[in-house]
Design an enzyme around this catalytic site. Structure first.
Site, mmCIF file in Angstrom:
data_model
loop_
_atom_site.group_PDB
_atom_site.id
_atom_site.type_symbol
_atom_site.label_atom_id
_atom_site.label_comp_id
_atom_site.label_asym_id
_atom_site.label_seq_id
_atom_site.Cartn_x
_atom_site.Cartn_y
_atom_site.Cartn_z
ATOM 1 N N HIS A 175 4.255 -8.413 6.198
ATOM 2 C CA HIS A 175 3.199 -9.431 6.289
ATOM 3 C C HIS A 175 3.322 -10.498 5.198
ATOM 4 O O HIS A 175 2.791 -11.594 5.346
ATOM 5 C CB HIS A 175 1.799 -8.797 6.335
ATOM 6 C CG HIS A 175 1.274 -8.311 5.027
ATOM 7 N ND1 HIS A 175 1.579 -7.083 4.520
ATOM 8 C CD2 HIS A 175 0.453 -8.894 4.116
ATOM 9 C CE1 HIS A 175 0.967 -6.925 3.358
ATOM 10 N NE2 HIS A 175 0.270 -8.023 3.080
ATOM 11 N N HIS A 237 8.096 -6.195 0.314
ATOM 12 C CA HIS A 237 7.516 -7.492 -0.040
ATOM 13 C C HIS A 237 8.255 -8.193 -1.194
ATOM 14 O O HIS A 237 8.632 -9.362 -1.080
ATOM 15 C CB HIS A 237 6.043 -7.341 -0.414
ATOM 16 C CG HIS A 237 5.224 -6.579 0.604
ATOM 17 N ND1 HIS A 237 5.402 -6.725 1.962
ATOM 18 C CD2 HIS A 237 4.227 -5.670 0.466
ATOM 19 C CE1 HIS A 237 4.539 -5.945 2.605
ATOM 20 N NE2 HIS A 237 3.831 -5.290 1.722
HETATM 21 C C1 BG6 Z 1 0.791 -3.241 1.903
HETATM 22 C C2 BG6 Z 1 0.850 -2.018 1.033
HETATM 23 O O1 BG6 Z 1 2.020 -3.440 2.554
HETATM 24 O O2 BG6 Z 1 0.516 -4.391 1.109
HETATM 25 C C3 BG6 Z 1 -0.438 -1.842 0.255
HETATM 26 O O3 BG6 Z 1 1.097 -0.860 1.833
HETATM 27 C C4 BG6 Z 1 -0.767 -3.105 -0.519
HETATM 28 O O4 BG6 Z 1 -0.352 -0.729 -0.627
HETATM 29 C C5 BG6 Z 1 -0.737 -4.324 0.416
HETATM 30 O O5 BG6 Z 1 -2.046 -2.951 -1.106
HETATM 31 C C6 BG6 Z 1 -0.888 -5.619 -0.379
HETATM 32 O O6 BG6 Z 1 -0.998 -6.707 0.482
HETATM 33 P P1 BG6 Z 1 -1.705 -8.063 0.014
HETATM 34 O O7 BG6 Z 1 -1.458 -9.029 1.145
HETATM 35 O O8 BG6 Z 1 -3.151 -7.740 -0.193
HETATM 36 O O9 BG6 Z 1 -1.044 -8.466 -1.267
#
Ligand code: BG6
Length: 489
Positions: A175, A237
């Site tokens: 994402h 990420h």
């Molecule tokens: C997810 C993880 O992919 O991303 C989570 O599994 C994490 O542990 C989250 O909290 C963070 O996403 P964002 O968009 O809030 O930075």
């Protein structure tokens, strides 16, 4: 542009689950709001609940109300609810998939399967779809991390899915790739000669990537304890961000060209293993502390915790790249749960001026920085030096900052990454989805780090209090190179 979006049957496996409720349904509502969903598109929730269509519609409305930032608009809701269907489906029962086939309109609509279920049941879904030809092109399938817990298990998932779906049908979601600031990195780097020509180890001193979270493990202790912050956040990420910052100019902006360049970068990451894991990494685990004035428990006191867990909730890694463009310009990554602030940022730190012409009034010329904020408030800032204005003819300098907000239209709502990625999947655009080789190359680099921590006797898990910036030694990794973390502001 509605003309470019095809009509789809979007099947959500795991309709009752957290991902569907928290992210997918609000994202679909917002796509409806901006008229991005084709009029003929249908949304088919599939799961073990015994809901009628009417009951499902109620469940969806409750979820949207709960997770949408703004108030629900009844006109938009009416349009969205008219698209909703529910199928009581037990993935272990073949008959249920035959029922699904009857519901789908395969002659008119492209079928998109969203596997919002744990990876342990992915294969059963792939097999059942394959058995009755529901897998065939042009169907698309969306899967989400964790894609395995190591290279071997990731390959197993990829092998299973590739028995039934072509790579061009598979949409692996990360994402972070749907965030505006990440999408904008391509234009920032490849549309501006100012940055394009200054993007290498001659000009850039180092790069910092921070993803700092305030949340803890949020009732996902078992999942998280198997993963740890490195597999949960860095493998996907943070490495995705790193590859987009470091990659060479792609031939064009097609998904294939972009992915090829990203893969090349993953292959140039210098290995971290039992030999150097203590020099290149620091890992930590949170103890009890305060977040925004509230007491929070330690990792080992969270629901379902195993008191002996050695899982890291914080990690800091110095990454070196072995190619001509980046040799000698390290990337420092850090990410952790229960830290002082929730924010994500990329900081490109430029080299110092080789000569200080202004030393009479300025002992030191600070480094220029390009700061790309992902969260909160997606924006870009440039820090530079300027003369303090006035009648004096001397050159006393001070730091100045210019800022550009990435969401330029003030009426534009915060566009959730899922909204963007769902729309891309509806258009069949794989540009910001991860391909097989990328995810496997990332695991290839991560596995020896995890192995190194287990086998290197000197490697220890350091504790940090919730609400701080992580273990004290995390600063040592960067400070011993004469650098320091850019402060959150
Ligand atoms: C997810 C993880 O992919 O991303 C989570 O599994 C994490 O542990 C989250 O909290 C963070 O996403 P964002 O968009 O809030 O930075």
């Amino acid at each position: 542009m509605i003309e470019t979006i095809q009509s789809c049957d979007l099947v959500i496996f795991g309709a009752k689950g957290d991902l569907a409720q928290r992210k997918l349904l609000p994202a679909l509502y917002k796509l409806e709001e901006c008229k991005k969903i084709h009029p003929e598109t249908r949304i088919i929730g599939a799961g073990r609940a015994n809901w009628t269509k009417e009951e499902y519609i109620k469940v969806v409305k409750t979820a949207i109300k709960k997770f949408l930032i703004n108030k629900i608009d009844e006109n938009i809701w009416n349009k969205l609810s008219a698209r909703l269907y529910f199928l009581n489906l037990d993935i272990f029962k073949e008959l249920c998939f035959i029922k699904l086939k009857k519901i789908l309109n395969q002659t008119k609509n492209i079928t998109i399967y969203y596997c919002a279920v744990p990876p342990s049941v992915f294969n059963t879904i792939f097999e059942r779809l394959g058995k009755i030809n529901l897998n065939l092109f042009p169907a698309r399938i969306i899967i989400e991390k964790p894609l395995g817990v190591c290279l071997k298990t990731c390959k197993a998932i990829n092998d299973q899915i590739s028995k039934y779906f072509l790579e061009s049908q598979i949409f692996r979601i990360d994402h972070y790739l749907g965030k505006e600031s990440i999408l904008n990195l391509l234009s920032l780097r490849f549309a501006n000669s100012l940055f394009f020509n200054n993007w290498n180890n001659k000009i850039i001193d180092h790069v910092q990537i921070t993803v700092s979270e305030q949340v803890g493990v949020e009732n996902r202790w078992n999942y998280f304890d198997e993963m740890g912050q490195t597999k949960d956040m860095v493998q996907n990420h943070l490495l995705q961000i790193l590859t987009i910052i470091a990659m060479d100019q792609p031939k064009n902006i097609s998904p294939e060209s972009i992915r090829n360049e990203k893969i090349k970068i993953l292959r140039t990451l210098r290995s971290i293993n039992i030999e150097n894991v203590n020099v290149k990494t620091i890992r930590g685990q949170y103890t009890a502390g305060n977040i925004q004035g509230k007491k929070v428990p330690s990792y080992l006191e969270e629901n379902g915790a195993n008191l002996k867990s050695q899982t890291e909730t914080f990690v800091c890694i110095k990454v070196d790249l072995k190619n001509d463009q980046w040799l000698g310009t390290p990337f420092y990554l850090r990410t952790g749960k229960r830290l002082a602030e929730k924010y994500s940022e990329i900081v490109i730190v430029f080299k110092k001026m080789p000569i200080n012409l202004f030393k009479d009034h300025n002992d030191d010329l600070s480094r220029n920085k390009l700061i790309i904020r992902l969260d909160p408030n997606e924006n870009i800032k440039i820090d530079f030096l300027k003369r303090i204005s006035g009648l004096s003819e001397t050159y006393q300098l001070k730091n100045e900052r210019i800022q550009s907000n990435l969401l330029t239209n003030k009426h534009q709502n915060y566009i959730d990454a899922y909204e963007r990625l769902l729309l891309a999947a509806m258009k069949g655009d794989q540009s910001f989805f991860v391909c097989r080789e990328e995810v496997e190359e990332a695991w290839k680099w991560i596995d020896p780090i995890i192995e190194g921590w287990k086998k290197n006797k000197k490697s220890t898990l350091e504790l940090y209090s919730a609400g701080t910036w992580g273990p004290k030694n995390a600063n040592k990794i960067i400070m011993k190179d004469g650098r320091y973390w850019h402060k959150f502001d």
